[in-house]
Design a protein around this motif. Structure first.
Motif, PDB file in Angstrom:
ATOM      1  N   PRO A  11       0.795  -1.235   0.000  1.00  0.00           N
ATOM      2  CA  PRO A  11       0.000   0.000   0.000  1.00  0.00           C
ATOM      3  C   PRO A  11       0.831   1.291   0.000  1.00  0.00           C
ATOM      4  CG  PRO A  11      -0.084  -1.014   2.169  1.00  0.00           C
ATOM      5  CD  PRO A  11       0.681  -1.956   1.266  1.00  0.00           C
ATOM      6  N   THR A  12       2.159   1.177  -0.043  1.00  0.00           N
ATOM      7  CA  THR A  12       2.974   2.385  -0.007  1.00  0.00           C
ATOM      8  C   THR A  12       3.120   3.056  -1.367  1.00  0.00           C
ATOM      9  OG1 THR A  12       5.080   1.231  -0.334  1.00  0.00           O
ATOM     10  CG2 THR A  12       4.287   1.478   1.950  1.00  0.00           C
ATOM     11  N   THR A  13       2.589   2.432  -2.397  1.00  0.00           N
ATOM     12  CA  THR A  13       2.616   3.020  -3.735  1.00  0.00           C
ATOM     13  C   THR A  13       1.325   2.642  -4.454  1.00  0.00           C
ATOM     14  OG1 THR A  13       3.940   3.269  -5.758  1.00  0.00           O
ATOM     15  CG2 THR A  13       3.883   1.076  -4.738  1.00  0.00           C
ATOM     16  N   THR A  14       1.100   3.181  -5.626  1.00  0.00           N
ATOM     17  CA  THR A  14      -0.162   2.930  -6.329  1.00  0.00           C
ATOM     18  C   THR A  14       0.025   2.472  -7.769  1.00  0.00           C
ATOM     19  OG1 THR A  14      -0.314   5.251  -6.991  1.00  0.00           O
ATOM     20  CG2 THR A  14      -1.404   4.620  -4.929  1.00  0.00           C
ATOM     21  N   VAL A  15       1.263   2.239  -8.181  1.00  0.00           N
ATOM     22  CA  VAL A  15       1.527   1.783  -9.552  1.00  0.00           C
ATOM     23  C   VAL A  15       2.354   0.509  -9.495  1.00  0.00           C
ATOM     24  CG1 VAL A  15       2.610   2.321 -11.770  1.00  0.00           C
ATOM     25  CG2 VAL A  15       1.439   4.125 -10.499  1.00  0.00           C
ATOM     26  N   GLY A  16       1.879  -0.499 -10.199  1.00  0.00           N
ATOM     27  CA  GLY A  16       2.600  -1.755 -10.313  1.00  0.00           C
ATOM     28  C   GLY A  16       2.531  -2.234 -11.753  1.00  0.00           C
ATOM     29  N   ARG A  17       2.929  -3.483 -11.990  1.00  0.00           N
ATOM     30  CA  ARG A  17       2.921  -4.039 -13.343  1.00  0.00           C
ATOM     31  C   ARG A  17       2.305  -5.430 -13.326  1.00  0.00           C
ATOM     32  NH1 ARG A  17       6.555  -0.713 -12.456  1.00  0.00           N
ATOM     33  NH2 ARG A  17       7.878  -1.998 -11.170  1.00  0.00           N
ATOM     34  N   LEU A  18       1.420  -5.673 -14.276  1.00  0.00           N
ATOM     35  CA  LEU A  18       0.870  -7.013 -14.492  1.00  0.00           C
ATOM     36  C   LEU A  18       1.676  -7.669 -15.603  1.00  0.00           C
ATOM     37  CD1 LEU A  18      -2.975  -6.358 -14.339  1.00  0.00           C
ATOM     38  CD2 LEU A  18      -1.649  -7.805 -12.795  1.00  0.00           C
ATOM     39  N   GLY A  19       2.118  -8.888 -15.368  1.00  0.00           N
ATOM     40  CA  GLY A  19       2.864  -9.641 -16.367  1.00  0.00           C
ATOM     41  C   GLY A  19       2.092 -10.903 -16.732  1.00  0.00           C
ATOM     42  N   PHE A  20       2.035 -11.188 -18.042  1.00  0.00           N
ATOM     43  CA  PHE A  20       1.267 -12.333 -18.519  1.00  0.00           C
ATOM     44  C   PHE A  20       1.659 -12.612 -19.964  1.00  0.00           C
ATOM     45  CE2 PHE A  20      -0.875  -8.383 -19.130  1.00  0.00           C
ATOM     46  CZ  PHE A  20      -1.391  -8.423 -20.417  1.00  0.00           C
ATOM     47  N   VAL A  21       1.226 -13.738 -20.476  1.00  0.00           N
ATOM     48  CA  VAL A  21       1.469 -14.084 -21.874  1.00  0.00           C
ATOM     49  C   VAL A  21       0.191 -13.800 -22.657  1.00  0.00           C
ATOM     50  CG1 VAL A  21       2.018 -15.928 -23.502  1.00  0.00           C
ATOM     51  CG2 VAL A  21       3.188 -15.824 -21.281  1.00  0.00           C
ATOM     52  N   TYR A  22       0.351 -13.058 -23.748  1.00  0.00           N
ATOM     53  CA  TYR A  22      -0.777 -12.698 -24.610  1.00  0.00           C
ATOM     54  C   TYR A  22      -0.329 -12.871 -26.055  1.00  0.00           C
ATOM     55  CZ  TYR A  22      -4.448  -9.847 -26.746  1.00  0.00           C
ATOM     56  OH  TYR A  22      -5.497  -9.408 -27.510  1.00  0.00           O
ATOM     57  N   GLN A  23      -1.045 -13.668 -26.795  1.00  0.00           N
ATOM     58  CA  GLN A  23      -0.717 -13.967 -28.188  1.00  0.00           C
ATOM     59  C   GLN A  23       0.746 -14.408 -28.325  1.00  0.00           C
ATOM     60  OE1 GLN A  23      -1.985 -10.499 -30.451  1.00  0.00           O
ATOM     61  NE2 GLN A  23      -4.131 -11.131 -30.313  1.00  0.00           N
ATOM     62  N   HIS A  24       1.145 -15.334 -27.444  1.00  0.00           N
ATOM     63  CA  HIS A  24       2.461 -15.972 -27.456  1.00  0.00           C
ATOM     64  C   HIS A  24       3.620 -15.023 -27.140  1.00  0.00           C
ATOM     65  CE1 HIS A  24       0.331 -19.376 -29.084  1.00  0.00           C
ATOM     66  NE2 HIS A  24      -0.110 -18.632 -30.081  1.00  0.00           N
ATOM     67  N   ARG A  25       3.318 -13.875 -26.538  1.00  0.00           N
ATOM     68  CA  ARG A  25       4.372 -12.925 -26.169  1.00  0.00           C
ATOM     69  C   ARG A  25       4.176 -12.498 -24.716  1.00  0.00           C
ATOM     70  NH1 ARG A  25       5.092  -8.239 -30.313  1.00  0.00           N
ATOM     71  NH2 ARG A  25       6.946  -8.018 -29.038  1.00  0.00           N
ATOM     72  N   VAL A  26       5.274 -12.332 -24.026  1.00  0.00           N
ATOM     73  CA  VAL A  26       5.209 -11.834 -22.653  1.00  0.00           C
ATOM     74  C   VAL A  26       4.852 -10.358 -22.692  1.00  0.00           C
ATOM     75  CG1 VAL A  26       6.544 -11.374 -20.567  1.00  0.00           C
ATOM     76  CG2 VAL A  26       6.890 -13.520 -21.819  1.00  0.00           C
ATOM     77  N   GLN A  27       3.846  -9.992 -21.916  1.00  0.00           N
ATOM     78  CA  GLN A  27       3.407  -8.599 -21.806  1.00  0.00           C
ATOM     79  C   GLN A  27       3.630  -8.155 -20.359  1.00  0.00           C
ATOM     80  OE1 GLN A  27       1.933  -6.823 -24.481  1.00  0.00           O
ATOM     81  NE2 GLN A  27       2.572  -8.625 -25.635  1.00  0.00           N
ATOM     82  N   ILE A  28       4.092  -6.950 -20.174  1.00  0.00           N
ATOM     83  CA  ILE A  28       4.235  -6.353 -18.850  1.00  0.00           C
ATOM     84  C   ILE A  28       3.623  -4.970 -18.944  1.00  0.00           C
ATOM     85  CG2 ILE A  28       5.803  -5.620 -17.027  1.00  0.00           C
ATOM     86  CD1 ILE A  28       7.748  -7.795 -18.080  1.00  0.00           C
ATOM     87  N   ILE A  29       2.480  -4.798 -18.284  1.00  0.00           N
ATOM     88  CA  ILE A  29       1.681  -3.586 -18.426  1.00  0.00           C
ATOM     89  C   ILE A  29       1.627  -2.847 -17.081  1.00  0.00           C
ATOM     90  CG2 ILE A  29      -0.589  -2.676 -19.047  1.00  0.00           C
ATOM     91  CD1 ILE A  29       0.651  -4.186 -21.367  1.00  0.00           C
ATOM     92  N   PRO A  30       2.041  -1.566 -17.058  1.00  0.00           N
ATOM     93  CA  PRO A  30       1.903  -0.801 -15.812  1.00  0.00           C
ATOM     94  C   PRO A  30       0.437  -0.478 -15.543  1.00  0.00           C
ATOM     95  CG  PRO A  30       2.793   0.585 -17.558  1.00  0.00           C
ATOM     96  CD  PRO A  30       2.657  -0.797 -18.129  1.00  0.00           C
ATOM     97  N   VAL A  31       0.064  -0.540 -14.263  1.00  0.00           N
ATOM     98  CA  VAL A  31      -1.323  -0.286 -13.870  1.00  0.00           C
ATOM     99  C   VAL A  31      -1.362   0.480 -12.549  1.00  0.00           C
ATOM    100  CG1 VAL A  31      -2.317  -2.313 -15.021  1.00  0.00           C
ATOM    101  CG2 VAL A  31      -1.477  -2.519 -12.676  1.00  0.00           C
ATOM    102  N   ASN A  32      -2.388   1.307 -12.400  1.00  0.00           N
ATOM    103  CA  ASN A  32      -2.713   1.877 -11.098  1.00  0.00           C
ATOM    104  C   ASN A  32      -3.510   0.813 -10.373  1.00  0.00           C
ATOM    105  OD1 ASN A  32      -3.066   4.236 -13.262  1.00  0.00           O
ATOM    106  ND2 ASN A  32      -2.091   4.997 -11.409  1.00  0.00           N
ATOM    107  N   TYR A  33      -3.330   0.712  -9.067  1.00  0.00           N
ATOM    108  CA  TYR A  33      -4.018  -0.351  -8.346  1.00  0.00           C
ATOM    109  C   TYR A  33      -4.474   0.109  -6.970  1.00  0.00           C
ATOM    110  CZ  TYR A  33       0.209  -1.172  -5.559  1.00  0.00           C
ATOM    111  OH  TYR A  33       1.277  -1.034  -4.715  1.00  0.00           O
ATOM    112  N   LEU A  34      -5.362  -0.705  -6.418  1.00  0.00           N
ATOM    113  CA  LEU A  34      -5.895  -0.527  -5.074  1.00  0.00           C
ATOM    114  C   LEU A  34      -5.879  -1.896  -4.412  1.00  0.00           C
ATOM    115  CD1 LEU A  34      -7.647   1.283  -3.066  1.00  0.00           C
ATOM    116  CD2 LEU A  34      -9.606   0.275  -4.218  1.00  0.00           C
TER     117      LEU A  34
END
Length: 138
Positions: free
Chosen positions: A15-38
């Motif tokens: 909870p000390t920050t509000t931006v992180g990254r989701l990492g996953f495979v999409y269409q056979h490629r690794v994706q790392i997307i920054p997101v605001n979170y709660l």
């Protein structure tokens, strides 16, 4: 010096920050997307558009990682928390019942009415601190 963090320490840092990254495979490629979170009940809640790449995570299939970190270059210190788990779409009623959910405004802007809940199955982290006598050689 690298210190392994306990799960409890990791969860205290989230909870000390509000931006992180989701990492996953999409269409056979690794994706790392920054997101605001709660944070809500130990889970990570993000908002996205129903037709965006993150909406593909809503089926709960496939591994997903969430990472958040902090660094202070002047002190040579930082930490990182990495969680692995799954993502599901939240019903509108569930999302609206979360205190503060409406205040999470994605930096990307636009309409992002789809709330996703990332539920971690594993949580790990590290803290790093440069020793006073260590000097970078590059």
């Amino acid at each position: 010096m690298i210190i392994t963090l306990s799960e409890h320490e990791c969860r205290q840092l989230l909870p000390t920050t509000t931006v992180g990254r989701l990492g996953f495979v999409y269409q056979h490629r690794v994706q790392i997307i920054p997101v605001n979170y709660l944070l809500h009940d130990g889970d990570v809640v993000v908002r996205t558009s129903p037709d965006g790449v993150l909406s593909s995570l809503a089926d709960g299939e496939g591994p997903v990682s969430f990472e958040v970190d902090f660094h202070d270059a002047s002190r040579g210190a930082g930490w990182s928390v990495l969680m692995s788990g799954s993502v599901v779409a939240m019903a509108e009623e569930e999302a609206s019942s979360i205190a503060g959910a409406s205040r999470v405004v994605p930096w990307a802007g636009g309409s992002r009415p789809l709330h996703l809940r990332f539920s971690p199955a594993t949580v790990s982290g590290r803290r790093v601190q440069r020793r006073r006598d260590d000097h970078a050689d590059f």
